[in-house]
Design a protein around this motif. Structure first.
Motif, PDB file in Angstrom:
ATOM      1  N   LEU A  31     127.740  15.946  15.975  1.00 35.70           N
ATOM      2  CA  LEU A  31     128.420  16.514  17.133  1.00 35.70           C
ATOM      3  C   LEU A  31     129.903  16.688  16.757  1.00 35.70           C
ATOM      4  CD1 LEU A  31     128.449  17.339  20.131  1.00 35.70           C
ATOM      5  CD2 LEU A  31     128.831  14.916  20.674  1.00 35.70           C
ATOM      6  N   ASP A  32     130.323  17.929  16.614  1.00 30.81           N
ATOM      7  CA  ASP A  32     131.691  18.242  16.160  1.00 30.81           C
ATOM      8  C   ASP A  32     132.619  18.358  17.373  1.00 30.81           C
ATOM      9  OD1 ASP A  32     133.128  19.194  13.533  1.00 30.81           O
ATOM     10  OD2 ASP A  32     133.855  20.499  15.140  1.00 30.81           O
ATOM     11  N   LEU A  33     133.679  17.442  17.432  1.00 31.16           N
ATOM     12  CA  LEU A  33     134.623  17.409  18.555  1.00 31.16           C
ATOM     13  C   LEU A  33     136.052  17.613  18.035  1.00 31.16           C
ATOM     14  CD1 LEU A  33     133.124  14.311  20.389  1.00 31.16           C
ATOM     15  CD2 LEU A  33     132.807  16.706  21.026  1.00 31.16           C
ATOM     16  N   GLN A  34     136.839  18.349  18.785  1.00 36.03           N
ATOM     17  CA  GLN A  34     138.232  18.632  18.403  1.00 36.03           C
ATOM     18  C   GLN A  34     139.158  18.404  19.598  1.00 36.03           C
ATOM     19  OE1 GLN A  34     138.206  22.644  16.871  1.00 36.03           O
ATOM     20  NE2 GLN A  34     137.518  21.990  14.830  1.00 36.03           N
ATOM     21  N   GLU A  35     140.366  17.994  19.258  1.00 34.33           N
ATOM     22  CA  GLU A  35     141.379  17.746  20.297  1.00 34.33           C
ATOM     23  C   GLU A  35     142.746  18.221  19.760  1.00 34.33           C
ATOM     24  OE1 GLU A  35     142.857  16.431  24.002  1.00 34.33           O
ATOM     25  OE2 GLU A  35     140.771  16.635  23.288  1.00 34.33           O
ATOM     26  N   ARG A  36     143.464  18.991  20.560  1.00 32.05           N
ATOM     27  CA  ARG A  36     144.811  19.452  20.176  1.00 32.05           C
ATOM     28  C   ARG A  36     145.820  18.296  20.364  1.00 32.05           C
ATOM     29  NH1 ARG A  36     145.489  25.164  20.192  1.00 32.05           N
ATOM     30  NH2 ARG A  36     143.600  26.260  20.858  1.00 32.05           N
ATOM     31  N   ILE A  37     146.788  18.230  19.450  1.00 34.06           N
ATOM     32  CA  ILE A  37     147.905  17.273  19.581  1.00 34.06           C
ATOM     33  C   ILE A  37     149.100  18.057  20.120  1.00 34.06           C
ATOM     34  CG2 ILE A  37     149.393  15.638  18.362  1.00 34.06           C
ATOM     35  CD1 ILE A  37     147.210  15.430  16.232  1.00 34.06           C
ATOM     36  N   ARG A  38     149.497  17.722  21.346  1.00 37.36           N
ATOM     37  CA  ARG A  38     150.520  18.509  22.044  1.00 37.36           C
ATOM     38  C   ARG A  38     151.764  17.645  22.326  1.00 37.36           C
ATOM     39  NH1 ARG A  38     148.515  23.146  24.641  1.00 37.36           N
ATOM     40  NH2 ARG A  38     146.246  23.394  24.477  1.00 37.36           N
ATOM     41  N   ILE A  39     152.898  18.357  22.298  1.00 38.60           N
ATOM     42  CA  ILE A  39     154.171  17.801  22.771  1.00 38.60           C
ATOM     43  C   ILE A  39     154.847  18.899  23.581  1.00 38.60           C
ATOM     44  CG2 ILE A  39     156.459  16.933  22.132  1.00 38.60           C
ATOM     45  CD1 ILE A  39     155.278  15.737  19.664  1.00 38.60           C
ATOM     46  N   ALA A  40     155.042  18.620  24.870  1.00 38.52           N
ATOM     47  CA  ALA A  40     155.675  19.607  25.762  1.00 38.52           C
ATOM     48  C   ALA A  40     154.932  20.935  25.705  1.00 38.52           C
ATOM     49  CB  ALA A  40     157.148  19.776  25.437  1.00 38.52           C
ATOM     50  N   ASP A  41     153.638  20.869  25.882  1.00 40.22           N
ATOM     51  CA  ASP A  41     152.762  22.046  25.884  1.00 40.22           C
ATOM     52  C   ASP A  41     152.786  22.833  24.582  1.00 40.22           C
ATOM     53  OD1 ASP A  41     151.963  21.478  28.461  1.00 40.22           O
ATOM     54  OD2 ASP A  41     153.520  22.744  29.380  1.00 40.22           O
ATOM     55  N   GLN A  42     153.253  22.195  23.508  1.00 39.07           N
ATOM     56  CA  GLN A  42     153.276  22.858  22.208  1.00 39.07           C
ATOM     57  C   GLN A  42     152.294  22.118  21.281  1.00 39.07           C
ATOM     58  OE1 GLN A  42     157.094  23.049  20.322  1.00 39.07           O
ATOM     59  NE2 GLN A  42     156.328  24.125  18.506  1.00 39.07           N
ATOM     60  N   THR A  43     151.400  22.879  20.651  1.00 42.34           N
ATOM     61  CA  THR A  43     150.412  22.298  19.745  1.00 42.34           C
ATOM     62  C   THR A  43     151.055  22.044  18.402  1.00 42.34           C
ATOM     63  OG1 THR A  43     148.600  23.473  20.842  1.00 42.34           O
ATOM     64  CG2 THR A  43     148.187  22.643  18.617  1.00 42.34           C
ATOM     65  N   ILE A  44     151.034  20.758  17.996  1.00 38.65           N
ATOM     66  CA  ILE A  44     151.606  20.419  16.709  1.00 38.65           C
ATOM     67  C   ILE A  44     150.536  20.055  15.690  1.00 38.65           C
ATOM     68  CG2 ILE A  44     153.753  19.612  17.793  1.00 38.65           C
ATOM     69  CD1 ILE A  44     152.712  16.757  17.341  1.00 38.65           C
ATOM     70  N   GLY A  45     149.260  19.996  16.128  1.00 35.29           N
ATOM     71  CA  GLY A  45     148.171  19.684  15.199  1.00 35.29           C
ATOM     72  C   GLY A  45     146.816  19.613  15.894  1.00 35.29           C
ATOM     73  N   ILE A  46     145.807  19.366  15.081  1.00 37.20           N
ATOM     74  CA  ILE A  46     144.413  19.298  15.563  1.00 37.20           C
ATOM     75  C   ILE A  46     143.750  18.055  14.972  1.00 37.20           C
ATOM     76  CG2 ILE A  46     142.123  20.363  15.441  1.00 37.20           C
ATOM     77  CD1 ILE A  46     143.847  21.810  17.347  1.00 37.20           C
ATOM     78  N   VAL A  47     143.009  17.326  15.813  1.00 41.17           N
ATOM     79  CA  VAL A  47     142.181  16.209  15.355  1.00 41.17           C
ATOM     80  C   VAL A  47     140.705  16.633  15.476  1.00 41.17           C
ATOM     81  CG1 VAL A  47     141.473  13.828  15.744  1.00 41.17           C
ATOM     82  CG2 VAL A  47     143.867  14.492  16.019  1.00 41.17           C
ATOM     83  N   THR A  48     139.952  16.483  14.391  1.00 39.76           N
ATOM     84  CA  THR A  48     138.513  16.807  14.376  1.00 39.76           C
ATOM     85  C   THR A  48     137.729  15.565  14.011  1.00 39.76           C
ATOM     86  OG1 THR A  48     138.927  19.093  13.731  1.00 39.76           O
ATOM     87  CG2 THR A  48     136.707  18.237  13.370  1.00 39.76           C
ATOM     88  N   ILE A  49     136.734  15.239  14.825  1.00 35.05           N
ATOM     89  CA  ILE A  49     135.868  14.078  14.570  1.00 35.05           C
ATOM     90  C   ILE A  49     134.400  14.537  14.659  1.00 35.05           C
ATOM     91  CG2 ILE A  49     135.090  11.843  15.433  1.00 35.05           C
ATOM     92  CD1 ILE A  49     137.893  11.294  16.376  1.00 35.05           C
ATOM     93  N   GLY A  50     133.598  14.119  13.713  1.00 34.21           N
ATOM     94  CA  GLY A  50     132.148  14.403  13.737  1.00 34.21           C
ATOM     95  C   GLY A  50     131.363  13.140  13.992  1.00 34.21           C
ATOM     96  N   LEU A  51     130.582  13.141  15.039  1.00 27.96           N
ATOM     97  CA  LEU A  51     129.746  11.984  15.402  1.00 27.96           C
ATOM     98  C   LEU A  51     128.281  12.251  15.038  1.00 27.96           C
ATOM     99  CD1 LEU A  51     131.186  11.050  18.919  1.00 27.96           C
ATOM    100  CD2 LEU A  51     131.782  10.081  16.688  1.00 27.96           C
ATOM    101  N   SER A  52     127.660  11.291  14.358  1.00 27.96           N
ATOM    102  CA  SER A  52     126.240  11.427  13.980  1.00 27.96           C
ATOM    103  C   SER A  52     125.350  11.314  15.218  1.00 27.96           C
ATOM    104  CB  SER A  52     125.870  10.348  12.967  1.00 27.96           C
ATOM    105  OG  SER A  52     124.475  10.382  12.707  1.00 27.96           O
ATOM    106  N   THR A  53     124.330  12.165  15.271  1.00 25.13           N
ATOM    107  CA  THR A  53     123.357  12.133  16.392  1.00 25.13           C
ATOM    108  C   THR A  53     122.070  11.403  16.010  1.00 25.13           C
ATOM    109  OG1 THR A  53     122.368  14.246  15.739  1.00 25.13           O
ATOM    110  CG2 THR A  53     124.245  14.330  17.264  1.00 25.13           C
ATOM    111  N   VAL A  54     122.097  10.666  14.890  1.00 28.55           N
ATOM    112  CA  VAL A  54     120.877   9.976  14.445  1.00 28.55           C
ATOM    113  C   VAL A  54     120.391   8.987  15.488  1.00 28.55           C
ATOM    114  CG1 VAL A  54     119.948   8.367  12.738  1.00 28.55           C
ATOM    115  CG2 VAL A  54     121.374  10.278  11.998  1.00 28.55           C
ATOM    116  N   ARG A  55     121.309   8.182  16.041  1.00 25.34           N
ATOM    117  CA  ARG A  55     120.901   7.214  17.060  1.00 25.34           C
ATOM    118  C   ARG A  55     120.346   7.912  18.286  1.00 25.34           C
ATOM    119  NH1 ARG A  55     122.826   4.459  21.468  1.00 25.34           N
ATOM    120  NH2 ARG A  55     124.729   5.711  21.516  1.00 25.34           N
ATOM    121  N   MET A  56     121.013   9.016  18.662  1.00 26.19           N
ATOM    122  CA  MET A  56     120.531   9.758  19.824  1.00 26.19           C
ATOM    123  C   MET A  56     119.136  10.345  19.542  1.00 26.19           C
ATOM    124  SD  MET A  56     122.229  13.070  21.713  1.00 26.19           S
ATOM    125  CE  MET A  56     121.858  14.140  20.328  1.00 26.19           C
TER     126      MET A  56
END
Length: 486
Positions: free
Chosen positions: A146-171
């Motif tokens: 499961l591919d999830l992303q979140e913007r890193i913002r300061i004062a409504d300005q995007t300074i970067g992106i965080v991407t995390i992948g979660l395994s669905t094996v347990r699910m």
């Protein structure tokens, strides 16, 4: 005339009542199948709904947990991203990677440069900010992410992106276990439902099986059979009605047997009277002639020539009277047929040769015998069949005083052998054809009228009867059938 046994009635059962009928065609099987299918369908709907609900719950839980983790990672990496502190970012990546189900984690700056990643060889690469990462990482076989992303913002300005992948094996494992549990419940429902259906069908059809067995005994003539009517349901009511029906049937059978016996007695008395009248009529004329001849011979008025004529009349009439009494005794004391396998063609040729020698003198007489190869062996009483063929062929020859053709033919018709005897004689009048097989009815002068009656009685004992087709001045054909031999 045969008499039915009192209280004995034969009722043929339909083929569907055969005990050897296939189990899949029985009411018990259909009842079991219906109950089992209802159990399976209802349990299948319940299990499918439970699995769908469980799947949605597990997916929502995994997604919520992933969203929380990626949001916390974005907050924790804000300062390190502004200062491009790769060590701090590596520490954050390490902490995130230690969380359950995390397969990968990457932190990119606003230009798409990889500043932190679980795969060191990707550091410093420039990637699209919002592109999915799961297709770029080597994943374990059969694993889904499961591919999830979140913007890193300061004062409504995007300074970067965080991407995390979660395994669905347990699910996936949890969903598979849910499906296995569901299938187990369905199988359990099928077994329990089939067992319950078996017990229900056994209770329901027990009374029907008792009635079927009783009906089989009734078909064999036993009208004293009854079925238990212990239950108060529809089957019990049917059993009670069945018993009433059998009791009524027995009473009706006994009444019918008594009525049949009374009618037989009346018919026998009527037959005795009719036969007595016929015999008296047949012997009256020859007896009168004999009495008159004896009276004339007792006087002295006859010359030698007249005396010889009277003696001749006496001999002829006494012979006629003897023939009448002999034929009647033979008709009255007909023995039971002794059926054996024999050659019909040989018997026909033997009788035809004897009759031809006796009747061909001075006549244009022809005899034609046609026996099909598969219609020569049959089942019959040899002596009685000789009498039948002799009488029928003799009648045919006597109907052709000036000559003609006698034709005897046998042919196979299925399991039967058909015998046809035809002549080109004078024929029989249409209104006389139905009467000619009755006792003491004859179209020939001097005949006793018992020949065809004896023939018909013998053929009845062979399970057949005589058929007559005749046209006056053209000829007559008589036929009957016998059981053949392959």
């Amino acid at each position: 005339m045969s008499q039915p046994e009192s209280g004995n009635l034969t009722i043929p059962l339909p083929k569907t009542a055969n005990k050897n009928a296939g189990f899949t065609h029985t009411l018990r099987f259909r009842l079991m199948l219906s109950v089992a299918l209802v159990h399976v369908v209802l349990m299948g709907i319940f299990v499918a709904d439970a699995v769908r609900e469980q799947s949605d719950k597990i997916q929502a839980e995994l997604y919520s947990r992933g969203r929380s983790l990626v949001a916390l990672t974005a907050v924790a990496s804000t300062n390190a991203l502004l200062t491009e502190d790769l060590g701090a970012l590596a520490e954050i990546i390490h902490r995130v990677k230690s969380q359950p189900e995390v397969v990968y984690c990457e932190i990119l700056d606003s230009r798409g440069r990889v500043l932190g990643t679980t795969y060191p060889e990707r550091l410093g690469k420039v990637l699209p900010l919002l592109a999915a990462r799961s297709e770029h990482f080597p994943l374990p076989a059969g694993d889904h992410v499961l591919d999830l992303q979140e913007r890193i913002r300061i004062a409504d300005q995007t300074i970067g992106i965080v991407t995390i992948g979660l395994s669905t094996v347990r699910m996936d494992s949890a969903l598979a276990k849910t499906w296995r549990d569901g299938l187990f419940f369905i199988l359990t429902a099928l077994i329990v439902g089939s067992g319950a259906a078996w017990v229900l069908s056994l209770v329901t059809t027990r009374g029907l099986r008792n009635m079927m067995e009783a009906a089989s005994k009734i078909s064999q003539g036993n009208l004293d059979v009854r079925v238990p009517a212990n239950s108060q349901d529809e089957v019990g009511m049917l059993a009670t009605a069945f018993n009433h029906m059998v009791a009524s049937l027995k009473q009706a059978s006994e009444d019918a047997a008594q009525e049949h016996e009374r009618r037989n007695q009346a018919e026998r008395l009527a037959c005795v009277g009719e036969m007595s009248a016929m015999i008296a009529h047949e012997i009256r004329n020859p007896l009168s002639a004999i009495i008159n001849s004896v009276n004339l011979l007792g006087g002295d008025t006859l010359n030698q020539e007249d005396r010889s004529q009277v003696i001749s009349i006496l001999n002829n009439e006494s012979g006629r009277l003897s023939r009448i009494l002999g034929d009647f005794l033979e008709f009255a004391k007909m023995r039971e047929s002794q059926l054996t396998r024999a050659n019909l063609k040989v018997l026909i040729e033997e009788i035809a040769n004897m009759l031809y020698q006796d009747h061909q003198a001075g006549k244009r007489l022809r005899v034609a015998i046609h026996c099909a190869p598969d219609a020569q062996m049959a089942v019959f009483d040899h002596d009685q069949m000789r009498q039948v063929l002799w009488n029928l062929m003799l009648n045919a020859l006597q109907s052709m005083p000036e000559g003609g053709e006698l034709s005897v033919m046998t042919r196979r018709a299925g399991e039967k052998i058909m015998v046809h005897i035809a002549d080109t004689g004078c024929g029989i009048a249409p209104d006389f054809q139905k009467e000619i097989i009755k006792p003491f009815v004859s179209s020939r002068k001097g005949g006793t009228g018992l020949g065809l009656a004896i023939v018909q009685r013998i053929l009845v004992q062979h399970g057949t009867q005589l058929s007559i087709k005749s046209t006056q001045h053209v000829g007559t054909e008589v036929s009957f059938q016998l059981n053949g031999i392959h």
